[in-house]
Motif scaffolding. Structure first.
Motif, mmCIF file in Angstrom:
data_model
loop_
_atom_site.group_PDB
_atom_site.id
_atom_site.type_symbol
_atom_site.label_atom_id
_atom_site.label_comp_id
_atom_site.label_asym_id
_atom_site.label_seq_id
_atom_site.Cartn_x
_atom_site.Cartn_y
_atom_site.Cartn_z
ATOM 1 N N MET A 216 0.836 -1.203 0.000
ATOM 2 C CA MET A 216 0.000 0.000 0.000
ATOM 3 C C MET A 216 0.875 1.259 0.000
ATOM 4 S SD MET A 216 -2.784 1.373 2.796
ATOM 5 C CE MET A 216 -1.579 2.187 3.860
ATOM 6 N N CYS A 217 1.964 1.234 0.721
ATOM 7 C CA CYS A 217 2.826 2.413 0.880
ATOM 8 C C CYS A 217 3.871 2.556 -0.217
ATOM 9 C CB CYS A 217 3.500 2.374 2.252
ATOM 10 S SG CYS A 217 2.340 2.505 3.620
ATOM 11 N N ASP A 218 3.989 1.579 -1.094
ATOM 12 C CA ASP A 218 4.977 1.620 -2.170
ATOM 13 C C ASP A 218 4.532 2.623 -3.233
ATOM 14 O OD1 ASP A 218 6.710 1.216 -4.291
ATOM 15 O OD2 ASP A 218 6.434 -0.953 -4.362
ATOM 16 N N PRO A 219 5.318 3.691 -3.454
ATOM 17 C CA PRO A 219 4.905 4.704 -4.439
ATOM 18 C C PRO A 219 4.824 4.176 -5.871
ATOM 19 C CG PRO A 219 7.094 5.195 -3.551
ATOM 20 C CD PRO A 219 6.585 4.003 -2.818
ATOM 21 N N LYS A 220 5.453 3.046 -6.142
ATOM 22 C CA LYS A 220 5.421 2.468 -7.495
ATOM 23 C C LYS A 220 4.253 1.493 -7.671
ATOM 24 C CE LYS A 220 10.419 2.786 -7.942
ATOM 25 N NZ LYS A 220 11.028 2.706 -6.635
ATOM 26 N N GLU A 221 3.535 1.221 -6.589
ATOM 27 C CA GLU A 221 2.449 0.235 -6.629
ATOM 28 C C GLU A 221 1.226 0.815 -7.343
ATOM 29 O OE1 GLU A 221 0.484 -2.748 -6.844
ATOM 30 O OE2 GLU A 221 2.166 -3.186 -5.503
ATOM 31 N N SER A 222 0.824 0.172 -8.446
ATOM 32 C CA SER A 222 -0.332 0.660 -9.198
ATOM 33 C C SER A 222 -1.655 0.206 -8.577
ATOM 34 C CB SER A 222 -0.251 0.189 -10.654
ATOM 35 O OG SER A 222 -0.315 -1.225 -10.700
ATOM 36 N N GLU A 223 -1.601 -0.776 -7.715
ATOM 37 C CA GLU A 223 -2.808 -1.315 -7.076
ATOM 38 C C GLU A 223 -2.901 -0.893 -5.609
ATOM 39 O OE1 GLU A 223 -5.190 -3.268 -8.608
ATOM 40 O OE2 GLU A 223 -4.119 -2.798 -10.463
ATOM 41 N N ALA A 224 -2.374 0.265 -5.258
ATOM 42 C CA ALA A 224 -2.334 0.709 -3.860
ATOM 43 C C ALA A 224 -3.734 0.768 -3.237
ATOM 44 C CB ALA A 224 -1.638 2.062 -3.750
ATOM 45 N N TYR A 225 -4.729 1.192 -4.014
ATOM 46 C CA TYR A 225 -6.097 1.251 -3.492
ATOM 47 C C TYR A 225 -6.589 -0.139 -3.086
ATOM 48 C CZ TYR A 225 -6.735 6.093 -4.883
ATOM 49 O OH TYR A 225 -6.643 7.463 -4.992
ATOM 50 N N HIS A 226 -6.270 -1.114 -3.909
ATOM 51 C CA HIS A 226 -6.653 -2.506 -3.618
ATOM 52 C C HIS A 226 -6.047 -2.950 -2.283
ATOM 53 C CE1 HIS A 226 -7.133 -6.833 -3.976
ATOM 54 N NE2 HIS A 226 -5.833 -6.953 -3.859
ATOM 55 N N PHE A 227 -4.783 -2.617 -2.069
ATOM 56 C CA PHE A 227 -4.117 -3.027 -0.832
ATOM 57 C C PHE A 227 -4.652 -2.247 0.374
ATOM 58 C CE2 PHE A 227 -1.214 -4.591 -4.080
ATOM 59 C CZ PHE A 227 -1.162 -5.926 -3.699
ATOM 60 N N ALA A 228 -5.046 -1.004 0.161
ATOM 61 C CA ALA A 228 -5.667 -0.238 1.248
ATOM 62 C C ALA A 228 -6.986 -0.897 1.653
ATOM 63 C CB ALA A 228 -5.903 1.205 0.813
ATOM 64 N N ASP A 229 -7.786 -1.288 0.659
ATOM 65 C CA ASP A 229 -9.057 -1.956 0.947
ATOM 66 C C ASP A 229 -8.827 -3.290 1.655
ATOM 67 O OD1 ASP A 229 -10.286 0.186 -0.291
ATOM 68 O OD2 ASP A 229 -10.763 -0.911 -2.144
ATOM 69 N N LYS A 230 -7.847 -4.023 1.184
ATOM 70 C CA LYS A 230 -7.524 -5.328 1.786
ATOM 71 C C LYS A 230 -7.097 -5.146 3.237
ATOM 72 C CE LYS A 230 -4.853 -9.505 0.911
ATOM 73 N NZ LYS A 230 -3.960 -10.206 0.012
ATOM 74 N N LEU A 231 -6.273 -4.144 3.470
ATOM 75 C CA LEU A 231 -5.796 -3.857 4.827
ATOM 76 C C LEU A 231 -6.955 -3.488 5.739
ATOM 77 C CD1 LEU A 231 -3.091 -3.835 6.267
ATOM 78 C CD2 LEU A 231 -2.792 -1.477 5.555
ATOM 79 N N GLY A 232 -7.893 -2.717 5.232
ATOM 80 C CA GLY A 232 -9.074 -2.357 6.015
ATOM 81 C C GLY A 232 -9.858 -3.582 6.440
ATOM 82 N N GLY A 233 -9.940 -4.565 5.562
ATOM 83 C CA GLY A 233 -10.649 -5.795 5.880
ATOM 84 C C GLY A 233 -9.937 -6.657 6.907
ATOM 85 N N MET A 234 -8.635 -6.447 7.069
ATOM 86 C CA MET A 234 -7.829 -7.246 8.005
ATOM 87 C C MET A 234 -7.610 -6.524 9.339
ATOM 88 S SD MET A 234 -4.833 -7.974 5.215
ATOM 89 C CE MET A 234 -3.951 -9.335 5.946
ATOM 90 N N ALA A 235 -8.128 -5.334 9.457
ATOM 91 C CA ALA A 235 -7.751 -4.451 10.562
ATOM 92 C C ALA A 235 -8.195 -4.968 11.930
ATOM 93 C CB ALA A 235 -8.298 -3.053 10.336
ATOM 94 N N ASP A 236 -7.213 -5.024 12.800
ATOM 95 C CA ASP A 236 -7.470 -5.253 14.221
ATOM 96 C C ASP A 236 -6.979 -3.996 14.938
ATOM 97 O OD1 ASP A 236 -4.697 -5.413 14.165
ATOM 98 O OD2 ASP A 236 -4.599 -7.525 14.724
#
Length: 173
Positions: free
Chosen positions: A12-32
């Motif tokens: 999510m934090c990688d500036p070269k990542e084109s799918e950063a939004y996807h990883f942000a959403d995934k992280l939200g689903g895993m959040a504790d």
């Protein structure tokens, strides 16, 4: 599991990542609780793009009220004045029904984009209004009246805010 969460954070934090939004959403689903704290830390950080992604991740968690506290704090942080609009835009992912006063403050004191987006929320969100909410809004309105940014915006906002406040007061009379 922690290793997997760290990998998602890294992507999510990688500036070269084109799918950063996807990883942000995934992280939200895993959040504790621990993930929430790290996301909040990122929202308060110096990189507004990562902060925006962290806000997006927080919108997918059960920690919305805490997240909104931090996001509104970030919106009003002077270092974010030029990117306020991005943080106001992410608010569309949250339930704002109990945040009338916060959105109203953004409308009054935000930059042009932030103020415009906040006006859209004021017009479109069903807010929970109480007499206390109205008093708080009036307090911010009076502060704005005594400290306007410019006369042009004062006239426009006066024509929008005064009828709005009056209409809300009439709900309780």
């Amino acid at each position: 599991m922690q290793e997997e969460i760290q990998k998602v954070f890294d992507r999510m934090c990688d500036p070269k990542e084109s799918e950063a939004y996807h990883f942000a959403d995934k992280l939200g689903g895993m959040a504790d609780e621990e993930v929430k704290e790290k996301l909040i830390e990122l929202v308060k950080g110096d990189n507004w793009e990562i902060a925006y992604l962290a806000c997006r991740a927080l919108s997918k968690t059960p920690f919305q009220e805490e997240a909104l506290d931090v996001i509104f704090e970030t919106i009003f942080d002077k270092k974010n004045k030029s990117v306020q609009g991005a943080f106001v835009q992410i608010l569309e992912e949250f339930d704002l029904s109990s945040r009338f006063v916060d959105v109203f403050r953004v409308y009054l004191f935000g930059n042009f984009k932030a103020s415009t987006l906040a006006k859209d929320y004021l017009d479109g969100v069903e807010f929970d209004i109480t007499p206390r909410t109205i008093r708080k809004a009036e307090k911010h309105w009076n502060h704005y009246l005594h400290n306007p940014e410019d006369e042009g915006s004062l006239i426009l906002k006066k024509s929008e805010v005064e009828p709005m406040l009056q209409e809300m007061k009439e709900l309780f009379s």
